[in-house]
Design a protein around this motif. Structure first.
Motif, PDB file in Angstrom:
ATOM      1  N   VAL A 154       5.434  -4.167 -21.830  1.00 58.62           N
ATOM      2  CA  VAL A 154       4.073  -3.669 -21.593  1.00 58.62           C
ATOM      3  C   VAL A 154       3.643  -3.924 -20.151  1.00 58.62           C
ATOM      4  O   VAL A 154       2.980  -3.098 -19.522  1.00 58.62           O
ATOM      5  CB  VAL A 154       3.091  -4.355 -22.570  1.00 58.62           C
ATOM      6  N   LEU A 155       4.024  -5.081 -19.620  1.00 53.14           N
ATOM      7  CA  LEU A 155       3.546  -5.515 -18.310  1.00 53.14           C
ATOM      8  C   LEU A 155       3.919  -4.532 -17.202  1.00 53.14           C
ATOM      9  O   LEU A 155       3.095  -4.239 -16.324  1.00 53.14           O
ATOM     10  CB  LEU A 155       4.106  -6.906 -18.011  1.00 53.14           C
ATOM     11  N   VAL A 156       5.147  -4.034 -17.223  1.00 57.64           N
ATOM     12  CA  VAL A 156       5.630  -3.207 -16.110  1.00 57.64           C
ATOM     13  C   VAL A 156       4.777  -1.955 -15.901  1.00 57.64           C
ATOM     14  O   VAL A 156       4.265  -1.734 -14.792  1.00 57.64           O
ATOM     15  CB  VAL A 156       7.110  -2.846 -16.307  1.00 57.64           C
ATOM     16  N   PRO A 157       4.574  -1.091 -16.904  1.00 54.40           N
ATOM     17  CA  PRO A 157       3.744   0.096 -16.647  1.00 54.40           C
ATOM     18  C   PRO A 157       2.301  -0.236 -16.315  1.00 54.40           C
ATOM     19  O   PRO A 157       1.668   0.480 -15.524  1.00 54.40           O
ATOM     20  CB  PRO A 157       3.843   0.887 -17.955  1.00 54.40           C
ATOM     21  N   VAL A 158       1.756  -1.311 -16.897  1.00 57.99           N
ATOM     22  CA  VAL A 158       0.372  -1.673 -16.589  1.00 57.99           C
ATOM     23  C   VAL A 158       0.251  -2.109 -15.129  1.00 57.99           C
ATOM     24  O   VAL A 158      -0.677  -1.706 -14.419  1.00 57.99           O
ATOM     25  CB  VAL A 158      -0.122  -2.793 -17.530  1.00 57.99           C
ATOM     26  N   VAL A 159       1.186  -2.924 -14.652  1.00 58.75           N
ATOM     27  CA  VAL A 159       1.162  -3.350 -13.251  1.00 58.75           C
ATOM     28  C   VAL A 159       1.264  -2.148 -12.316  1.00 58.75           C
ATOM     29  O   VAL A 159       0.482  -2.014 -11.357  1.00 58.75           O
ATOM     30  CB  VAL A 159       2.308  -4.341 -12.963  1.00 58.75           C
ATOM     31  N   LEU A 160       2.215  -1.276 -12.567  1.00 57.70           N
ATOM     32  CA  LEU A 160       2.430  -0.131 -11.674  1.00 57.70           C
ATOM     33  C   LEU A 160       1.233   0.806 -11.671  1.00 57.70           C
ATOM     34  O   LEU A 160       0.803   1.280 -10.606  1.00 57.70           O
ATOM     35  CB  LEU A 160       3.693   0.620 -12.102  1.00 57.70           C
ATOM     36  N   HIS A 161       0.656   1.077 -12.837  1.00 57.94           N
ATOM     37  CA  HIS A 161      -0.498   1.977 -12.900  1.00 57.94           C
ATOM     38  C   HIS A 161      -1.728   1.338 -12.260  1.00 57.94           C
ATOM     39  O   HIS A 161      -2.484   2.021 -11.537  1.00 57.94           O
ATOM     40  CB  HIS A 161      -0.795   2.343 -14.359  1.00 57.94           C
ATOM     41  N   ALA A 162      -1.952   0.050 -12.527  1.00 56.62           N
ATOM     42  CA  ALA A 162      -3.129  -0.613 -11.960  1.00 56.62           C
ATOM     43  C   ALA A 162      -3.028  -0.680 -10.445  1.00 56.62           C
ATOM     44  O   ALA A 162      -4.015  -0.431  -9.726  1.00 56.62           O
ATOM     45  CB  ALA A 162      -3.271  -2.018 -12.545  1.00 56.62           C
ATOM     46  N   THR A 163      -1.856  -1.004  -9.920  1.00 57.82           N
ATOM     47  CA  THR A 163      -1.668  -1.078  -8.467  1.00 57.82           C
ATOM     48  C   THR A 163      -1.915   0.274  -7.824  1.00 57.82           C
ATOM     49  O   THR A 163      -2.635   0.385  -6.817  1.00 57.82           O
ATOM     50  CB  THR A 163      -0.250  -1.562  -8.146  1.00 57.82           C
TER      51      THR A 163
END
Length: 276
Positions: A154-163
């Motif tokens: 879950v963390l990877v797409p959330v980090v990339l989208h938020a950044t």
């Protein structure tokens, strides 16, 4: 008073007409969405009747339905699904909150962008499956392993989208915040998060789909309960009807949760500027 009430009276028929128009449209969309599953079910039935594939490899729809009914009445499928959903919820919460925090940090800090982001991108490039052996050595095969694997997915797409969302905030908004001398917390809650909300929410939805993939994989490899374990148990017994039931359950539950997230996105997004 009669004159003042006229606009409201005129508004009611318009709203009723809009609802009547929307109902056939929704029905049409539902039928369009069900067209492909119905076609696949038909092909499946035709294949079973003509024995194009051995029943041991591809059970008939009737056999899968009977197995589903049996698992449903025994309560076994509910128990496996409950455990899997608990893992999904824990992983989604941990990965989502951590990913949002890291994404905000990378999006707002030039230092993090230069020194931290390259390392994180390299780590993110390693598939979730590649982390399982190391995590098993560290945490064993207990619940911590499963939650961490799901959280990483879950963390990877959330980090990339938020950044990405934070870096796409218009410069005029940032300059206005500087002119108004907004405090960091006020700037975060009143500017940053509302401006990047749609993209971040898309990251959460993508993270949910990744979470189900990670769930099934980790339950197949290191679990004695859950939908993934039920599927691998069916494969071990060469009862592929159990495997297909597990696939269908995961697909329906995942689709339902995605629809719920989309509804939540619409409701939360109503307070955003420019929302109709």
């Amino acid at each position: 008073m009669a004159v003042l009430n006229r606009p409201a009276a005129h508004g009611r028929p318009a709203q009723a007409a809009a609802r009547q128009t929307a109902t056939p449209t929704r029905v049409r969309h539902v039928l369009q969405a069900l067209a492909l599953p119905a076609l696949l079910l038909l092909l499946w039935q035709v294949s079973a009747v003509n024995q194009w594939v051995s029943p041991q490899i591809l059970p008939t729809p009737q056999r899968v339905l009977a197995t589903f009914t049996e698992l449903l009445l025994s309560g076994e499928i509910f128990e496996h699904l409950r455990i899997s959903l608990q893992r999904i919820a824990s992983g989604l919460l941990l990965g989502g909150v951590s990913g949002l925090a890291i994404g905000i940090w990378l999006g707002t800090s030039a230092w993090a962008r230069r020194y931290v982001e390259p390392t994180l991108v390299a780590l993110f490039s390693v598939p979730t499956l590649g982390w399982i052996p190391i995590l098993i050595l560290i945490f064993g095969i207990e619940e911590t392993l499963k939650i961490l694997v799901i959280a990483k997915a879950v963390l990877v797409p959330v980090v990339l989208h938020a950044t990405r969302a934070i870096r796409q905030i218009p410069q005029s908004y940032i300059e206005a915040a500087r002119v108004l001398r907004l405090r960091p917390w006020t700037r975060l809650t009143r500017l940053t998060l509302p401006a990047c909300f749609p993209v971040v929410f898309s990251g959460f939805r993508l993270g949910l789909s990744h979470a189900f993939i990670a769930l099934v994989v980790v339950e197949m490899l290191a679990a004695t309960e859950g939908i993934g374990y039920m599927m691998v148990w069916g494969r071990t017994l060469f009862q592929l009807d159990i495997v297909i039931v597990g696939i269908l359950v995961v697909g329906v539950v995942g689709f339902s949760l995605d629809v719920a997230l989309r509804q939540l996105e619409r409701r939360i997004g109503r307070w955003q500027p420019g929302h109709d």
